[in-house]
Design a protein around this motif. Structure first.
Motif, short mmCIF file in Angstrom:
data_model
loop_
_atom_site.label_atom_id
_atom_site.label_comp_id
_atom_site.label_asym_id
_atom_site.label_seq_id
_atom_site.Cartn_x
_atom_site.Cartn_y
_atom_site.Cartn_z
N HIS A 29 0.84 -1.19 0.00
CA HIS A 29 0.00 0.00 0.00
C HIS A 29 0.88 1.25 0.00
O HIS A 29 0.44 2.32 -0.39
CB HIS A 29 -0.90 0.01 1.25
CG HIS A 29 -0.14 0.18 2.53
ND1 HIS A 29 0.67 -0.81 3.05
CD2 HIS A 29 -0.04 1.23 3.39
CE1 HIS A 29 1.22 -0.38 4.17
NE2 HIS A 29 0.81 0.85 4.40
N ASP A 30 2.11 1.11 0.46
CA ASP A 30 3.06 2.21 0.56
C ASP A 30 4.26 1.87 -0.31
O ASP A 30 5.04 0.97 0.02
CB ASP A 30 3.47 2.40 2.02
CG ASP A 30 4.50 3.49 2.23
OD1 ASP A 30 5.01 4.05 1.24
OD2 ASP A 30 4.83 3.79 3.40
N LYS A 31 4.44 2.58 -1.41
CA LYS A 31 5.47 2.21 -2.39
C LYS A 31 6.87 2.63 -1.97
O LYS A 31 7.82 2.45 -2.71
CB LYS A 31 5.13 2.83 -3.75
CG LYS A 31 3.75 2.43 -4.29
CD LYS A 31 3.56 0.92 -4.32
CE LYS A 31 2.19 0.52 -4.84
NZ LYS A 31 1.96 -0.94 -4.78
N THR A 32 7.04 3.18 -0.77
CA THR A 32 8.37 3.54 -0.29
C THR A 32 8.98 2.45 0.60
O THR A 32 10.11 2.58 1.03
CB THR A 32 8.33 4.85 0.52
OG1 THR A 32 7.60 4.63 1.74
CG2 THR A 32 7.66 5.96 -0.28
N THR A 33 8.22 1.39 0.87
CA THR A 33 8.63 0.40 1.87
C THR A 33 9.14 -0.89 1.22
O THR A 33 8.46 -1.45 0.37
CB THR A 33 7.44 0.06 2.78
OG1 THR A 33 6.99 1.25 3.43
CG2 THR A 33 7.83 -0.96 3.83
N PRO A 34 10.32 -1.37 1.60
CA PRO A 34 10.75 -2.69 1.12
C PRO A 34 9.96 -3.80 1.80
O PRO A 34 9.34 -3.58 2.84
CB PRO A 34 12.23 -2.74 1.52
CG PRO A 34 12.31 -1.86 2.72
CD PRO A 34 11.32 -0.76 2.50
N LEU A 35 9.97 -4.99 1.19
CA LEU A 35 9.34 -6.14 1.83
C LEU A 35 10.39 -6.83 2.69
O LEU A 35 11.39 -7.36 2.18
CB LEU A 35 8.79 -7.10 0.76
CG LEU A 35 7.63 -6.55 -0.07
CD1 LEU A 35 7.18 -7.58 -1.11
CD2 LEU A 35 6.45 -6.16 0.81
N SER A 36 10.19 -6.81 3.99
CA SER A 36 11.19 -7.31 4.93
C SER A 36 10.86 -8.67 5.52
O SER A 36 11.74 -9.48 5.76
CB SER A 36 11.38 -6.31 6.08
OG SER A 36 11.90 -5.09 5.62
N GLY A 37 9.59 -8.92 5.80
CA GLY A 37 9.20 -10.17 6.43
C GLY A 37 9.01 -11.29 5.42
O GLY A 37 8.98 -11.07 4.20
N THR A 38 8.85 -12.49 5.93
CA THR A 38 8.69 -13.67 5.08
C THR A 38 7.22 -13.92 4.79
O THR A 38 6.42 -14.01 5.72
CB THR A 38 9.28 -14.91 5.77
OG1 THR A 38 10.65 -14.64 6.11
CG2 THR A 38 9.21 -16.12 4.86
N VAL B 129 1.34 -11.61 2.92
CA VAL B 129 2.56 -10.82 2.75
C VAL B 129 2.65 -9.78 3.85
O VAL B 129 1.85 -8.82 3.89
CB VAL B 129 2.57 -10.12 1.38
CG1 VAL B 129 3.93 -9.43 1.15
CG2 VAL B 129 2.27 -11.11 0.26
N PRO B 130 3.60 -9.91 4.78
CA PRO B 130 3.78 -8.88 5.81
C PRO B 130 4.49 -7.66 5.23
O PRO B 130 5.42 -7.79 4.43
CB PRO B 130 4.66 -9.59 6.85
CG PRO B 130 5.44 -10.60 6.05
CD PRO B 130 4.55 -11.02 4.90
N ILE B 131 4.04 -6.49 5.63
CA ILE B 131 4.60 -5.24 5.11
C ILE B 131 5.08 -4.41 6.30
O ILE B 131 4.33 -4.18 7.26
CB ILE B 131 3.56 -4.48 4.27
CG1 ILE B 131 3.19 -5.33 3.04
CG2 ILE B 131 4.10 -3.12 3.84
CD1 ILE B 131 2.04 -4.79 2.24
N SER B 132 6.33 -3.99 6.23
CA SER B 132 6.91 -3.24 7.34
C SER B 132 6.71 -1.74 7.10
O SER B 132 5.68 -1.31 6.60
CB SER B 132 8.39 -3.61 7.48
OG SER B 132 9.11 -3.32 6.29
#
Length: 638
Positions: free
Chosen positions: A262-271, A281-284
């Motif tokens: 939802h936030d295009k500035t955030t990398p995908l960190s969780g598994t 998909v967890p989003i940090s």
């Protein structure tokens, strides 16, 4: 024949990164003469020095000495697509190249020789997916239990207590191993994130069956499952650029790539995690580090959980930890507009009760006010609709970012920075989030949700409503202490590793603790201690202060296997807590792919097992820890 692959990282080619690395070789000479300073030093002084030159003990900012252990590719990726992107956005391409050249150790381009020279024989490259996987992801199963039977692991307790090194595989351009592998039959799928590849390795020999380039790197661990009814078995992982990618497990080819954020500035960190025909998909959130920069408009991003269609990657629903941030009508001390609420990132893998149709996630602290009721929490979410069912908040009003000290101003080593504009306004400033995912436990007619917190707390919650059933606190906790990356269970006990880096005695609780789940009583405990003898001080300079257990354990039959911040791997009897074996991985290794290998801190990704072997990634240079670049494979002694 070797083929040079040009990989683009945020508009900067790998060739440019390699050039940046080579440029460092001239740095010492330039600094030792009357020539102008290295251009990268000017960039470093402008953008980086304030946070990285002398961070106080316990601070999340890596000291410059740790940055110098990272390779140019990692630094460029961090600034262009990773956690430091808000800082990198203020630089032009030349500045990014220059600062990478200034900080990174000299190294020649590795090309693909580290893969090509270790390919399996042609008739041994087949990937047999007919067996059940040893694990479906980071948590081993959808309960996040990190528990393996002897049949799953191919190992008994006695064998796990009597291991030897079988082989080691070194990753180039790597200072830390963040991801965990998945094992299916005789194939180990491993995310060599910093090296930029997803690998399929033979479990017994370490030879390469296939390798697929992943320019942005698989940032965490992999999940394994079918891409819809009749679809191929696949490996799915998120990367630093925010893409979720599904790879055909048999061939390594990309099946689909999607952006679930939802936030295009955030990398995908969780598994991520397969949940029937969905992938969770967890989003940090990306502001916690970016807030170190005084001109960063703190803070806007927040955590979420997205469900995507396994066959296509299409987003089905997204649950967010809070509403979008709004202007707060105030400025920080350098005149930048401030925003909130923000934070409550989801750093870890979710768990899911497929029969009940409920997913569980855990969150981190808020990064700007107003504080929300979803930070530092365990949350139940309806799997079909994405609607919130209940929230348990372990610590309220924990608003913190890396511009802040730890604890209230006056009792801290440093004053609040500009983006800690809310200090003194009620926040506890502790950063006591849930870094590991919730664990589902079933027994004696009830289902509990277990969680470990960086405060040192271990919680058991009623799955029906999230109310606490029991709680234990081991130590006082810290931003990198307490339970950092997760817990494990053998079905009767929950095992909590405590990190507590640089916490002085007698407050230091570093060690492993077992709690009987049904009764809530402590079953046994083991206290870790520093070991700097026998040359370890030279090999592991952090050994005196960072010897606790940060990575999550794994249970194999009746053994608990867990890694330490100082590189030691421990094997315990799950029932009694007796220490069965210790292995030092913070050593040089002769590697099967013939490049230099050295172990270090075991962190983030814990040990994992399958096909009669135990595997651990050794080396993690973040947080001022001991870097390394080896995947170490253990087998029972012959």
């Amino acid at each position: 024949m070797r083929v040079w692959k040009q990989i683009t990282l945020g508009g900067i080619t790998a060739a440019a990164v390699a050039f940046a690395g080579l440029a460092v070789g001239n740095l010492a000479q330039a600094q030792a003469t009357d020539e102008a300073p290295h251009p990268g030093k000017l960039v470093y002084d402008q953008f980086c020095a304030a946070c990285h030159n002398a961070p106080p003990p316990g601070d999340r900012a890596a000291p410059v000495a740790s940055l110098r252990k990272m390779n140019a590719q990692v630094i460029v990726a961090a600034l262009t697509t990773g956690v430091m992107k808000p800082i990198g956005d203020g630089m032009d391409r030349r500045q990014i190249r220059d600062v990478a050249a200034y900080l990174a150790p000299p190294e020649a381009p590795a090309g693909t020789g580290w893969i090509d020279d270790n390919m399996c024989a042609t008739d041994k490259r087949g990937v047999d997916l007919s067996s059940k996987p040893a694990q479906v992801g980071f948590g081993v199963d959808t309960d996040n239990s990190r528990r393996m039977t002897a049949a799953q692991a191919g190992l008994t307790t006695a064998q796990a207590a009597n291991l030897e090194v079988a082989w080691a595989f070194a990753m180039p351009r790597t200072s830390g191993l963040r991801g965990q592998g998945v094992i299916v039959g005789s194939t180990l799928f491993y995310p060599a994130s910093q090296a930029g590849y997803l690998l399929a390795l033979d479990t017994k020999t370490g030879c390469v069956k296939w390798a697929t380039a992943t320019p942005a790197g698989i940032r965490a661990s992999l999940t394994y499952g079918p891409l819809g009814q009749g679809g191929p078995m696949a490996l799915v992982g998120g990367d630093a650029s925010g893409n979720l990618t599904a790879f055909d497990a048999a061939t390594g080819k990309v099946v689909w790539r999607a952006d679930p954020r939802h936030d295009k500035t955030t990398p995908l960190s969780g598994t991520p995690l397969f949940a029937g025909d969905k992938i969770l998909v967890p989003i940090s959130a990306g502001d916690v580090a970016a807030a170190m920069r005084p001109t960063h408009p703190c803070c806007k991003s927040h955590g979420a959980l997205s469900a995507v269609d396994a066959a296509t990657g299409k987003v089905l629903w997204t649950w967010r930890t809070m509403e979008d941030a709004k202007p707060l009508g105030r400025k920080n001390s350098v005149g930048i507009d401030m925003f909130g609420p923000s934070g409550a990132p989801i750093w870890s893998s979710p768990s899911v009760d497929l029969k009940a149709g409920v997913a569980y996630v855990s969150t981190g602290e808020n990064t700007s006010p107003p504080a929300t009721g979803t930070s530092n929490s365990i949350i139940a979410i309806d799997l079909a609709t994405g609607k919130q069912k209940w929230v348990f908040q372990a610590l309220a009003n924990d608003v913190w970012n890396m511009s802040c000290p730890i604890g209230q101003a006056g009792g801290s080593a440093r004053p609040p920075g500009p983006n800690c504009f809310f200090a003194g306004e009620g926040s506890v400033l502790l950063d006591h989030d849930f870094g590991g995912g919730p664990v589902i436990w079933r027994g004696k007619g009830r289902t509990l949700i277990l969680g470990g917190q960086k405060s040192g707390d271990v919680w058991a919650l009623d799955s029906a409503n999230g109310k606490p059933v029991w709680r234990h606190q081991f130590g006082k906790g810290s931003p990198l202490g307490g339970v950092h990356w997760g817990i494990a269970t053998d079905g009767a006990r929950v095992f909590a590793p405590i990190a507590d880096p640089n916490v002085p005695e007698p407050l230091n609780a570093a060690g492993l603790y077992a709690v009987d789940i049904a009764s809530g009583k402590v079953a046994w405990s083991w206290k870790a201690s520093a070991d700097c003898a026998g040359g370890r001080q030279a090999r592991v300079p952090i050994c005196a202060g960072k010897f606790g257990l940060s990575a999550p354990p794994v249970v194999v039959d009746g053994a608990v296997i867990v890694g330490g911040l100082d590189g030691r791997l421990y094997v315990f009897d799950a029932r009694t807590g007796k220490l069965l074996a210790t292995h030092d991985t913070a050593v040089p290794f002769e590697t099967v792919n013939k490049i230099k290998g050295n172990g270090g801190t075991i962190d983030a990704a814990g040990p994992f097992a399958g096909d009669g072997m135990v595997f651990v990634g050794s080396g993690y240079a973040s947080f001022g820890q001991a870097g390394g670049n080896v995947l170490v494979a253990f087998r029972p002694k012959r």
